[in-house]
Every structure is written in structure tokens, then in C-alpha cells.
Design an enzyme around this catalytic site. Structure first.
Site, mmCIF file in Angstrom:
data_model
loop_
_atom_site.group_PDB
_atom_site.id
_atom_site.type_symbol
_atom_site.label_atom_id
_atom_site.label_comp_id
_atom_site.label_asym_id
_atom_site.label_seq_id
_atom_site.Cartn_x
_atom_site.Cartn_y
_atom_site.Cartn_z
ATOM 1 N N CYS A 46 -2.181 -0.377 7.526
ATOM 2 C CA CYS A 46 -1.452 0.894 7.427
ATOM 3 C C CYS A 46 -1.582 1.702 8.717
ATOM 4 C CB CYS A 46 -1.948 1.685 6.223
ATOM 5 S SG CYS A 46 -1.551 0.852 4.672
ATOM 6 N N HIS A 90 0.847 -1.197 0.000
ATOM 7 C CA HIS A 90 0.000 0.000 0.000
ATOM 8 C C HIS A 90 0.884 1.249 0.000
ATOM 9 C CE1 HIS A 90 -3.989 -1.839 1.726
ATOM 10 N NE2 HIS A 90 -3.556 -2.472 0.655
ATOM 11 N N CYS A 149 -6.098 1.644 5.919
ATOM 12 C CA CYS A 149 -6.703 0.388 6.399
ATOM 13 C C CYS A 149 -6.083 -0.001 7.743
ATOM 14 C CB CYS A 149 -6.479 -0.715 5.363
ATOM 15 S SG CYS A 149 -4.759 -1.287 5.275
ATOM 16 N N GLU A 184 0.844 3.885 1.812
ATOM 17 C CA GLU A 184 1.289 4.337 3.141
ATOM 18 C C GLU A 184 2.478 3.526 3.654
ATOM 19 O OE1 GLU A 184 -1.770 3.402 2.147
ATOM 20 O OE2 GLU A 184 -3.301 4.107 3.539
#
EC number: 3.5.4.33
Lengths: 149, 149
Positions: B89, B56, B86, B58
């Protein structure tokens, strides 16, 4: 016939990884990922060495296993990890759709169970496998660390 | 004098990253990490390209910023990300002790707020910055994807 490749067998491999972390001065957590009795990832915590909070054993194991399989979903795999996964790792395991998680020692402060992190509905969880060994290694680490400072 | 480096300024940079993800066929989420008005990490979602659920925007931004700073804690940094983080993260951001998180569109299904992920007590959260732009990009992505299949 007894299958020698039981949860204890693979948790011992994860503990060996945790010991490798210990020797490097890392919080001693180790992990392996297994598919059909075959280890496809062996990792240990490297947050200090890599200066990276995301370098938990489980995160590296997920990346490594997906790389081996050539696909990002681990829905036929089992993760063995010596310590209960944190929110981050449980969140990654959620996305991976992993079939089974076996952990050793519980982490009542920052483990995903206390923190209430959601796993994938198809993920089975087994806890307490070689928990005392994993816990003893952690305690030894923090005692030695305190004595050095 | 007005500071041109406000939350909208940096979120635009994160949106540019999201557009780069879009062009690669990735779910369009982008992020930047800023310290003292300076961008030290620019990333976008790469889960498809890398076959890795942990890739992801992040997560990459945290790793990249820590690498830049030479230390794993981001307690003077702000993360700008186009979509609500999420569990994974948010869990990583917890460990990073990041000072501030600014996100665009809310993720009412899998965002950390719905999932109840715990952030570091010192982390400030701002939401809704350029949310419509981020949301429109996501919608366009999923419509195009549906039409291709």
C-alpha cells in the site's frame, strides 16, 4: 528429454504482453503467472488506460491468478515479468507467498531490490531472463514518447 | 472558528469502514480519501471476500479516488487509514504522489515504517490518530477469530 517450458519460454509470453502494452501507449511491461507449466494469468500494464497507479502488470496478474485458483495464495506459482517489480508489486507478491519470481530487465531506480522491499522468505528470485529484449522495448517506448511530445 | 473537519473527524469515518470489514469477517481496516474536506472514497479490507491479497482498504481507496477524479495522481488528497499501511500500500501511495497520509494504529511487524518502504518525497505522514480505537477493533477481531477456531 528437454523441457520446452523453461523460463525463456514463459518470459517470451510476458514480452508479448509487454508489446501489447506498448501498442496501447502504456509503459511496456508484461507478466504471466504459471502453475505446473500452465499459464493462468496474462496481463500488461494499464495505468494510463485505467487512470490507476495500481494497474501494474504484476498486480493484475496476482488478482487474475488468485481468481483462477479460487484462493488468494500463489505458493505453487511462478510470476514472469519483463521488468523488475516495484515496491508495490513486490509488497503484493510478499502477501501472495508466490513460489518464484522471474524478471527480465532490472530497474535500478525503482525496482524492489534498490528500494529494499521484503519478499516472502519462501520466494525464489531469478533475474535477467530476456533482459535485453525487455530493456530494448522500454527504450524504444521512451524514445518514441519523447519524439511525439 | 474551529474547523469540524479535522483528522479525527475523517478517521472516525475510516473506523466506520473498519467496522464494516469486521462484520464481514475481514481483518478490520478501513480507509477514506479526502480532497478539500470532501470524502471521495470509502473502502475497507476485502481480501477474504475477493480472495485477493491486493484488496487492502488503501489499494481500493486509491483506485476509487483516481476514478472519481479522472486522473491517477492524488497530490491534493489525504488518505485516512485505521492501520499503518504495508509495503504494497505504501508503494502504491508512492506512485499516487498523495499529499498526506494519516494512519491510526502502528503495525510494528508489517507496517511500511518497519519495512522501510519509500514514500513520495512530498507526502506528509501523521500517525496515531484514534490509534487506540483502531487497535482495540483489531484485537477484538483476532480474539473472536481464535475463539471460533
Amino acid at each position: 528429454m528437454i523441457n520446452p517450458f523453461d523460463d525463456t519460454y514463459f518470459m517470451k509470453k510476458a514480452l508479448q504482453e509487454a508489446e501489447m502494452a506498448f501498442e496501447k501507449g502504456e509503459i511496456p511491461v508484461g507478466a504471466v503467472i504459471v502453475i505446473e507449466d500452465r499459464i493462468i494469468a496474462r496481463t500488461h500494464n494499464l495505468t494510463e488506460l485505467l487512470n490507476d497507479v495500481t494497474a501494474h502488470a504484476e498486480m493484475q496478474a496476482i488478482t487474475s491468478a488468485a481468481n483462477f485458483l479460487g484462493g488468494k495464495y500463489l505458493n505453487k506459482c511462478t510470476l514472469y515479468v519483463t521488468l523488475e517489480p516495484c515496491q508495490m508489486c513486490a509488497g503484493a507478491l510478499y502477501w501472495s507467498q508466490i513460489s518464484k519470481i522471474v524478471f527480465g530487465a532490472s530497474d535500478t531506480q525503482r525496482g524492489f531490490k534498490t528500494m529494499g522491499t521484503t519478499l516472502h522468505p519462501k520466494t525464489e528470485v531469478v533475474s535477467g531472463v530476456l533482459a535485453e529484449e525487455a530493456s530494448a522495448l522500454m527504450k524504444r517506448f521512451f524514445i518514441e514518447k519523447r519524439n511525439l511530445n
